[in-house]
Design a protein around this motif. Structure first.
Motif, PDB file in Angstrom:
ATOM      1  N   VAL A  47      38.525  63.255  14.180  1.00  0.00           N
ATOM      2  CA  VAL A  47      39.416  64.332  13.728  1.00  0.00           C
ATOM      3  C   VAL A  47      38.641  65.640  13.800  1.00  0.00           C
ATOM      4  O   VAL A  47      37.517  65.726  13.290  1.00  0.00           O
ATOM      5  N   ILE A  48      39.222  66.641  14.445  1.00  0.00           N
ATOM      6  CA  ILE A  48      38.612  67.972  14.511  1.00  0.00           C
ATOM      7  C   ILE A  48      39.549  68.942  13.804  1.00  0.00           C
ATOM      8  O   ILE A  48      40.742  68.997  14.121  1.00  0.00           O
ATOM      9  N   ALA A  49      39.015  69.711  12.870  1.00  0.00           N
ATOM     10  CA  ALA A  49      39.809  70.764  12.222  1.00  0.00           C
ATOM     11  C   ALA A  49      39.106  72.090  12.494  1.00  0.00           C
ATOM     12  O   ALA A  49      37.929  72.251  12.165  1.00  0.00           O
ATOM     13  N   ALA A  50      39.814  73.006  13.124  1.00  0.00           N
ATOM     14  CA  ALA A  50      39.199  74.294  13.471  1.00  0.00           C
ATOM     15  C   ALA A  50      40.276  75.357  13.623  1.00  0.00           C
ATOM     16  O   ALA A  50      41.360  75.065  14.157  1.00  0.00           O
ATOM     17  N   PRO A  51      39.994  76.577  13.193  1.00  0.00           N
ATOM     18  CA  PRO A  51      40.987  77.645  13.387  1.00  0.00           C
ATOM     19  C   PRO A  51      41.062  78.080  14.854  1.00  0.00           C
ATOM     20  O   PRO A  51      40.169  77.757  15.637  1.00  0.00           O
ATOM     21  N   PHE A  52      42.135  78.777  15.174  1.00  0.00           N
ATOM     22  CA  PHE A  52      42.346  79.312  16.529  1.00  0.00           C
ATOM     23  C   PHE A  52      41.699  80.687  16.597  1.00  0.00           C
ATOM     24  O   PHE A  52      42.143  81.619  15.919  1.00  0.00           O
ATOM     25  N   TRP A  53      40.647  80.812  17.366  1.00  0.00           N
ATOM     26  CA  TRP A  53      39.930  82.087  17.490  1.00  0.00           C
ATOM     27  C   TRP A  53      39.876  82.495  18.946  1.00  0.00           C
ATOM     28  O   TRP A  53      39.476  81.693  19.810  1.00  0.00           O
ATOM     29  N   GLU A 113      39.488  55.701  20.322  1.00  0.00           N
ATOM     30  CA  GLU A 113      40.712  55.595  21.124  1.00  0.00           C
ATOM     31  C   GLU A 113      41.676  56.734  20.841  1.00  0.00           C
ATOM     32  O   GLU A 113      42.708  56.858  21.499  1.00  0.00           O
ATOM     33  N   LYS A 114      41.357  57.526  19.810  1.00  0.00           N
ATOM     34  CA  LYS A 114      42.241  58.647  19.500  1.00  0.00           C
ATOM     35  C   LYS A 114      41.456  59.838  18.972  1.00  0.00           C
ATOM     36  O   LYS A 114      40.450  59.659  18.277  1.00  0.00           O
ATOM     37  N   LEU A 115      41.957  61.027  19.308  1.00  0.00           N
ATOM     38  CA  LEU A 115      41.367  62.266  18.803  1.00  0.00           C
ATOM     39  C   LEU A 115      42.496  63.100  18.194  1.00  0.00           C
ATOM     40  O   LEU A 115      43.512  63.360  18.853  1.00  0.00           O
ATOM     41  N   LEU A 116      42.313  63.478  16.943  1.00  0.00           N
ATOM     42  CA  LEU A 116      43.308  64.330  16.281  1.00  0.00           C
ATOM     43  C   LEU A 116      42.703  65.714  16.086  1.00  0.00           C
ATOM     44  O   LEU A 116      41.586  65.843  15.572  1.00  0.00           O
ATOM     45  N   TYR A 117      43.435  66.734  16.520  1.00  0.00           N
ATOM     46  CA  TYR A 117      42.968  68.119  16.413  1.00  0.00           C
ATOM     47  C   TYR A 117      43.946  68.888  15.526  1.00  0.00           C
ATOM     48  O   TYR A 117      45.149  68.941  15.803  1.00  0.00           O
ATOM     49  N   ILE A 118      43.415  69.462  14.459  1.00  0.00           N
ATOM     50  CA  ILE A 118      44.241  70.183  13.488  1.00  0.00           C
ATOM     51  C   ILE A 118      43.857  71.659  13.526  1.00  0.00           C
ATOM     52  O   ILE A 118      42.675  71.991  13.437  1.00  0.00           O
ATOM     53  N   THR A 119      44.852  72.525  13.665  1.00  0.00           N
ATOM     54  CA  THR A 119      44.524  73.952  13.759  1.00  0.00           C
ATOM     55  C   THR A 119      45.609  74.834  13.166  1.00  0.00           C
ATOM     56  O   THR A 119      46.752  74.405  12.988  1.00  0.00           O
ATOM     57  N   THR A 120      45.226  76.074  12.833  1.00  0.00           N
ATOM     58  CA  THR A 120      46.210  77.095  12.476  1.00  0.00           C
ATOM     59  C   THR A 120      45.988  78.296  13.392  1.00  0.00           C
ATOM     60  O   THR A 120      44.853  78.641  13.716  1.00  0.00           O
ATOM     61  N   ALA A 135      49.824  74.777  12.872  1.00  0.00           N
ATOM     62  CA  ALA A 135      50.728  75.712  12.196  1.00  0.00           C
ATOM     63  C   ALA A 135      50.475  77.058  12.876  1.00  0.00           C
ATOM     64  O   ALA A 135      49.320  77.415  13.118  1.00  0.00           O
ATOM     65  N   GLN A 136      51.541  77.767  13.204  1.00  0.00           N
ATOM     66  CA  GLN A 136      51.340  79.003  13.969  1.00  0.00           C
ATOM     67  C   GLN A 136      52.047  80.207  13.349  1.00  0.00           C
ATOM     68  O   GLN A 136      52.836  80.055  12.413  1.00  0.00           O
ATOM     69  N   ASN A 137      51.715  81.383  13.887  1.00  0.00           N
ATOM     70  CA  ASN A 137      52.260  82.670  13.409  1.00  0.00           C
ATOM     71  C   ASN A 137      51.809  82.974  11.965  1.00  0.00           C
ATOM     72  O   ASN A 137      52.486  83.730  11.260  1.00  0.00           O
ATOM     73  N   MET A 138      50.696  82.388  11.564  1.00  0.00           N
ATOM     74  CA  MET A 138      50.276  82.442  10.163  1.00  0.00           C
ATOM     75  C   MET A 138      49.916  83.849   9.684  1.00  0.00           C
ATOM     76  O   MET A 138      49.947  84.126   8.486  1.00  0.00           O
TER      77      MET A 138
END
Ligand SMILES: Cc1cc2nc3c(=O)[nH]c(=O)nc-3n(C[C@H](O)[C@H](O)[C@H](O)COP(=O)(O)O)c2cc1C
Length: 158
Positions: free
Chosen positions: A45-51, A87-94, A129-132
């Motif tokens: 699992v990767i959690a990172a903001p959109f930069w 077998e799986k990669l989950l990417y979480i971002t805002t 999640a977008q347009n934050m």
């Protein structure tokens, strides 16, 4: 389970000297342990903001450090191939702007897909999640709640 918080890690930049050391078999033990954790993980699992239209450079730096021959990938006489188990990669971002996953302005997921291929990691799933930066506090909360709901749904079959 191992959690790595990049803000807490000492990340050296991969430059000429580091490549020279690496080619002589000298690799920092901690960096090897990160790469081995990636290789052995069942799920990532990767959690990172959109930069700057992608993920932060620190994460790319981390990937470069962990992209180690015979650990996260291997090669034969024709090409490279993956050496990881997940077998799986989950990417979480805002994202600040109203940019969707897969939009040509969104350059994080194309890279993550390519790196997953190199390391042999299974399909990428994205929760965003977008347009934050352009909605009310109330709407931000709604979007976060929605992302959490989608995330919990995704991990049911993760
Ligand atoms: C250094 C920096 C660069 C950013 N670049 C972008 C960008 O290119 N596109 C975008 O949509 N949002 C951009 N943002 C906005 C963030 O993606 C947005 O605020 C996000 O929700 C931050 O998540 P956080 O509150 O978890 O840090 C940027 C924010 C920062 C701090």
């Amino acid at each position: 389970m191992r959690t790595l918080c990049l803000n807490e890690l000492e990340l050296s930049i991969v430059k000429k000297d580091l490549i020279k050391q690496r080619n002589n078999g000298i690799i920092d033990k901690e960096v090897i342990s990160w790469a081995e954790s990636i290789r052995e993980a069942d799920r990532i699992v990767i959690a990172a903001p959109f930069w700057d239209m992608s993920f932060p450079a620190a994460l790319k730096n981390f990937f470069e450090l962990c992209s180690i021959f015979d650990v996260t990938f291997k090669s034969d006489d024709k090409t490279c191939y993956g050496n990881c188990r997940a077998e799986k990669l989950l990417y979480i971002t805002t994202r600040g702007m109203n940019i969707s996953t897969g939009d040509e302005l969104e350059q994080a997921t194309p890279y993550l897909k390519a790196l997953s291929w190199l390391w042999g990691i299974g399909p990428l799933e994205v929760i965003s999640a977008q347009n934050m930066d352009y909605v009310s506090e109330e709407e931000i909360e709604i979007r976060i709640e929605e992302a959490i709901k989608n995330g919990l749904e995704a991990v049911r079959s993760f």
